[in-house]
Design an enzyme around this catalytic site. Structure first.
Site, PDB file in Angstrom:
ATOM      1  N   TYR A 209     -11.056   2.156  10.802  1.00  0.00           N
ATOM      2  CA  TYR A 209     -12.306   2.525  10.130  1.00  0.00           C
ATOM      3  C   TYR A 209     -12.783   1.527   9.088  1.00  0.00           C
ATOM      4  O   TYR A 209     -13.822   1.714   8.483  1.00  0.00           O
ATOM      5  CB  TYR A 209     -12.174   3.910   9.473  1.00  0.00           C
ATOM      6  CG  TYR A 209     -10.923   4.081   8.621  1.00  0.00           C
ATOM      7  CD1 TYR A 209     -10.852   3.563   7.344  1.00  0.00           C
ATOM      8  CD2 TYR A 209      -9.820   4.763   9.117  1.00  0.00           C
ATOM      9  CE1 TYR A 209      -9.717   3.714   6.571  1.00  0.00           C
ATOM     10  CE2 TYR A 209      -8.681   4.936   8.358  1.00  0.00           C
ATOM     11  CZ  TYR A 209      -8.621   4.399   7.081  1.00  0.00           C
ATOM     12  OH  TYR A 209      -7.489   4.539   6.348  1.00  0.00           O
ATOM     13  N   LYS A 210     -12.025   0.448   8.858  1.00  0.00           N
ATOM     14  CA  LYS A 210     -12.455  -0.527   7.848  1.00  0.00           C
ATOM     15  C   LYS A 210     -13.382  -1.549   8.523  1.00  0.00           C
ATOM     16  O   LYS A 210     -14.400  -1.158   9.086  1.00  0.00           O
ATOM     17  CB  LYS A 210     -11.229  -1.177   7.218  1.00  0.00           C
ATOM     18  CG  LYS A 210     -10.323  -0.171   6.485  1.00  0.00           C
ATOM     19  CD  LYS A 210      -9.180  -0.890   5.827  1.00  0.00           C
ATOM     20  CE  LYS A 210      -8.135   0.047   5.272  1.00  0.00           C
ATOM     21  NZ  LYS A 210      -8.593   0.839   4.133  1.00  0.00           N
TER      22      LYS A 210
ATOM     23  N   ARG B  50     -13.707  -4.070  -6.167  1.00  0.00           N
ATOM     24  CA  ARG B  50     -13.569  -4.786  -4.895  1.00  0.00           C
ATOM     25  C   ARG B  50     -14.905  -4.771  -4.148  1.00  0.00           C
ATOM     26  O   ARG B  50     -15.570  -3.738  -4.080  1.00  0.00           O
ATOM     27  CB  ARG B  50     -12.516  -4.116  -4.005  1.00  0.00           C
ATOM     28  CG  ARG B  50     -11.168  -3.966  -4.650  1.00  0.00           C
ATOM     29  CD  ARG B  50     -10.188  -3.282  -3.707  1.00  0.00           C
ATOM     30  NE  ARG B  50     -10.695  -2.021  -3.186  1.00  0.00           N
ATOM     31  CZ  ARG B  50     -10.135  -1.337  -2.201  1.00  0.00           C
ATOM     32  NH1 ARG B  50      -9.058  -1.804  -1.614  1.00  0.00           N
ATOM     33  NH2 ARG B  50     -10.639  -0.195  -1.787  1.00  0.00           N
TER      34      ARG B  50
ATOM     35  N   ASP C 106       1.207  -4.676   8.463  1.00  0.00           N
ATOM     36  CA  ASP C 106       0.015  -3.835   8.337  1.00  0.00           C
ATOM     37  C   ASP C 106      -1.179  -4.794   8.189  1.00  0.00           C
ATOM     38  O   ASP C 106      -1.261  -5.545   7.208  1.00  0.00           O
ATOM     39  CB  ASP C 106       0.159  -2.926   7.106  1.00  0.00           C
ATOM     40  CG  ASP C 106      -1.006  -1.953   6.960  1.00  0.00           C
ATOM     41  OD1 ASP C 106      -2.082  -2.223   7.524  1.00  0.00           O
ATOM     42  OD2 ASP C 106      -0.838  -0.937   6.253  1.00  0.00           O
TER      43      ASP C 106
ATOM     44  N   PHE D 129       0.855  -1.193   0.000  1.00  0.00           N
ATOM     45  CA  PHE D 129       0.000   0.000   0.000  1.00  0.00           C
ATOM     46  C   PHE D 129       0.899   1.254   0.000  1.00  0.00           C
ATOM     47  O   PHE D 129       1.917   1.282   0.697  1.00  0.00           O
ATOM     48  CB  PHE D 129      -0.908  -0.012   1.237  1.00  0.00           C
ATOM     49  CG  PHE D 129      -1.966   1.054   1.183  1.00  0.00           C
ATOM     50  CD1 PHE D 129      -3.104   0.892   0.420  1.00  0.00           C
ATOM     51  CD2 PHE D 129      -1.795   2.246   1.867  1.00  0.00           C
ATOM     52  CE1 PHE D 129      -4.070   1.888   0.342  1.00  0.00           C
ATOM     53  CE2 PHE D 129      -2.758   3.251   1.798  1.00  0.00           C
ATOM     54  CZ  PHE D 129      -3.898   3.068   1.030  1.00  0.00           C
TER      55      PHE D 129
HETATM   56  C1  LIG Z   1      -3.138  -1.531   3.858  1.00  0.00           C
HETATM   57  C2  LIG Z   1      -3.474  -0.116   4.209  1.00  0.00           C
HETATM   58  N1  LIG Z   1      -2.661   0.585   5.021  1.00  0.00           N
HETATM   59  C3  LIG Z   1      -2.948   1.860   5.372  1.00  0.00           C
HETATM   60  C4  LIG Z   1      -4.079   2.501   4.894  1.00  0.00           C
HETATM   61  C5  LIG Z   1      -4.389   3.923   5.254  1.00  0.00           C
HETATM   62  O1  LIG Z   1      -3.614   4.438   6.275  1.00  0.00           O
HETATM   63  P1  LIG Z   1      -4.089   5.754   7.070  1.00  0.00           P
HETATM   64  O2  LIG Z   1      -5.045   5.315   8.143  1.00  0.00           O
HETATM   65  O3  LIG Z   1      -2.860   6.324   7.636  1.00  0.00           O
HETATM   66  O4  LIG Z   1      -4.735   6.669   6.080  1.00  0.00           O
HETATM   67  C6  LIG Z   1      -4.945   1.801   4.055  1.00  0.00           C
HETATM   68  C7  LIG Z   1      -6.164   2.471   3.534  1.00  0.00           C
HETATM   69  O5  LIG Z   1      -6.874   2.001   2.692  1.00  0.00           O
HETATM   70  C8  LIG Z   1      -4.636   0.462   3.711  1.00  0.00           C
HETATM   71  O6  LIG Z   1      -5.438  -0.241   2.902  1.00  0.00           O
END
Ligand SMILES: Cc1ncc(COP(=O)(O)O)c(C=O)c1O
Length: 419
Positions: A231-232, A380, A206, A131
């Site tokens: 938030y996911k 997706r 992550d 990402f």
């Molecule tokens: C794998 C991954 N890491 C990080 C993020 C986003 O990070 P942040 O909360 O710092 O915006 C996302 C957002 O879609 C993601 O899919």
């Protein structure tokens, strides 16, 4: 060969009738326009009591108690409390997780911390298509340390085979996202941690696209460090805070990268000399976002009631059903699976390819289904085990089928594609 049995709406309803998590659907609020939101991999739904809780926070807390609410309403302790409430969802202990900042900041805190506690080696090893924010954090850290003449390298490889072949004692940190945000390909946490360990490397994961959908067991898999979005799938609310996890063996060994007053072991004594808290709390920095934390708390209270393995089992059933139905109903309309077929190899969402993916995803929204487009040709769909049903999947696939067979997606108004 006998033809495979076609899956029907009745079959979906049968699966729902034995769903042990079905009652949780009522604990969430759904779109007033009736849309099916299959974007839990991007933004989880709102717990139904969020508006009341925010109202109470504003009146009983801010208006009536004012400053005292930091203590009486537990606002200052919320990052630790939230961490404890969601910790079982990633297989961590209650003191190993805190909810704070965003994923990017937490990645920086933990990657830099891992660098300082590494056993040896000078390479941070990752994937070239990780990402973007994960890559940028590593690029930024490596660039900064190089300016200080530190011998450090970032190696980002194209394929999984290359990555495994690259593992050697030169690798200080294996730095990966467990589930690919486009294809949903999944790394095996335990296997990769063992590979890293056998090369004396640390791991930083992550888990943004995993937690709240998959059976993630960070301690069982012997993970050093991990972060994830709130938030996911975890339903922490738009822009809500992220979490970070630290294995107990790393909790006492050194200072956090950002030493702030709320990470002090006795922050309420207002000491001017920093001493880190003895667990993941040392990575807290300053004043927490009280309103955002209240939103996350509504979901965290629900997570407390469920078992990670039940969540994963339901999620597996939802995604299997989606794959079967997409191929059965839309295979002849140009839809091609873009995620691994084997459940153990795939993550939270299902991605499929179609030549008109961008306009198709726009037309889907107009017809009642929200997914997300990822350049160049993938759509997706992210299902939540807490609030989606197999019948939702049936209905969603009928919408995709309708959009494709009617060719409505070719209308000029669908040319402009949102992210
Ligand atoms: C794998 C991954 N890491 C990080 C993020 C986003 O990070 P942040 O909360 O710092 O915006 C996302 C957002 O879609 C993601 O899919």
């Amino acid at each position: 060969m006998a033809p495979t049995k076609q899956l029907t709406l009745e079959d979906c309803r049968d699966l729902d009738s034995s769903d042990t998590l079905a009652a949780y659907r009522q604990r969430f609020a759904f779109s007033s326009n009736g849309n099916i939101n299959f974007d839990a991999n991007s933004m989880g739904a709102m717990a139904v009591d969020v508006p009341d809780r925010i109202q109470k926070l504003l009146t009983d807390g801010w208006r009536d108690k004012s400053r005292r609410a930091w203590t009486t309403e537990g606002w200052v302790d919320r990052p630790r409390e939230l961490g404890a409430k969601i910790s079982h969802m990633i297989g961590a202990g209650e003191n190993d997780v805190v909810v704070c900042d965003n994923t990017t900041l937490n990645l920086y805190k933990l990657l830099s911390r891992a660098w300082r506690t590494r056993a040896g080696g000078n390479v941070i090893l990752t994937e070239a298509h990780n990402f973007p924010t994960d890559l940028h954090v590593a690029q930024g850290l490596v660039g900064f340390l190089k300016e200080l003449d530190v011998d450090i390298r970032l190696v980002a490889v194209e394929t999984r085979e290359e990555l495994v072949a690259m593992m050697s004692p030169e690798v200080a940190i294996l730095y990966l996202t467990q589930v690919d945000y486009r294809s949903s390909e999944r790394w095996n946490l335990a296997e990769m941690n063992a590979l890293a360990r056998s090369n004396d490397a640390l791991t930083v994961w992550d888990l943004s696209q995993s937690s709240g959908a998959l059976d993630v067991d960070v301690l069982g898999a012997d993970t050093d460090f991990a972060v994830g979005c709130g938030y996911k799938y975890l339903c922490g609310g738009p822009g809500g805070p992220a979490y970070l996890y630290i294995h107990p063996r790393h909790q006492k060994s050194s200072w956090p990268t950002i030493a702030g007053w709320l990470g002090h072991k006795e922050w309420d004594k207002f000491s001017t000399q920093y001493e880190p808290a003895s667990d993941a709390r040392s990575h807290l920095t300053g004043t927490p976002p009280v309103v955002a934390n209240e939103i996350f708390s509504a979901a965290a209270d629900i997570w407390q009631e469920v078992e990670r393995t039940d969540v994963a089992r339901k999620h597996e059933s939802l995604t299997e059903t989606l794959i079967l139905l997409l191929e059965q109903e839309c295979g002849a309309l140009g839809v091609e699976l873009n995620s691994p077929r084997d459940y153990q190899q795939r993550g939270g969402h299902i991605s499929f390819r179609h030549e008109g993916a961008g306009p198709v995803s726009e037309a889907m929204v107009d017809h009642g289904l929200v997914g997300s487009f990822r350049y160049p040709d993938a759509i997706r769909l992210g299902m939540s085990p807490l609030y989606h049903s197999h019948e939702d999947i049936w209905n969603a696939v009928q919408i995709v089928k309708n959009v494709l067979s009617s060719e409505v997606w070719r209308e000029p108004k669908y040319e402009k594609v949102s992210v």
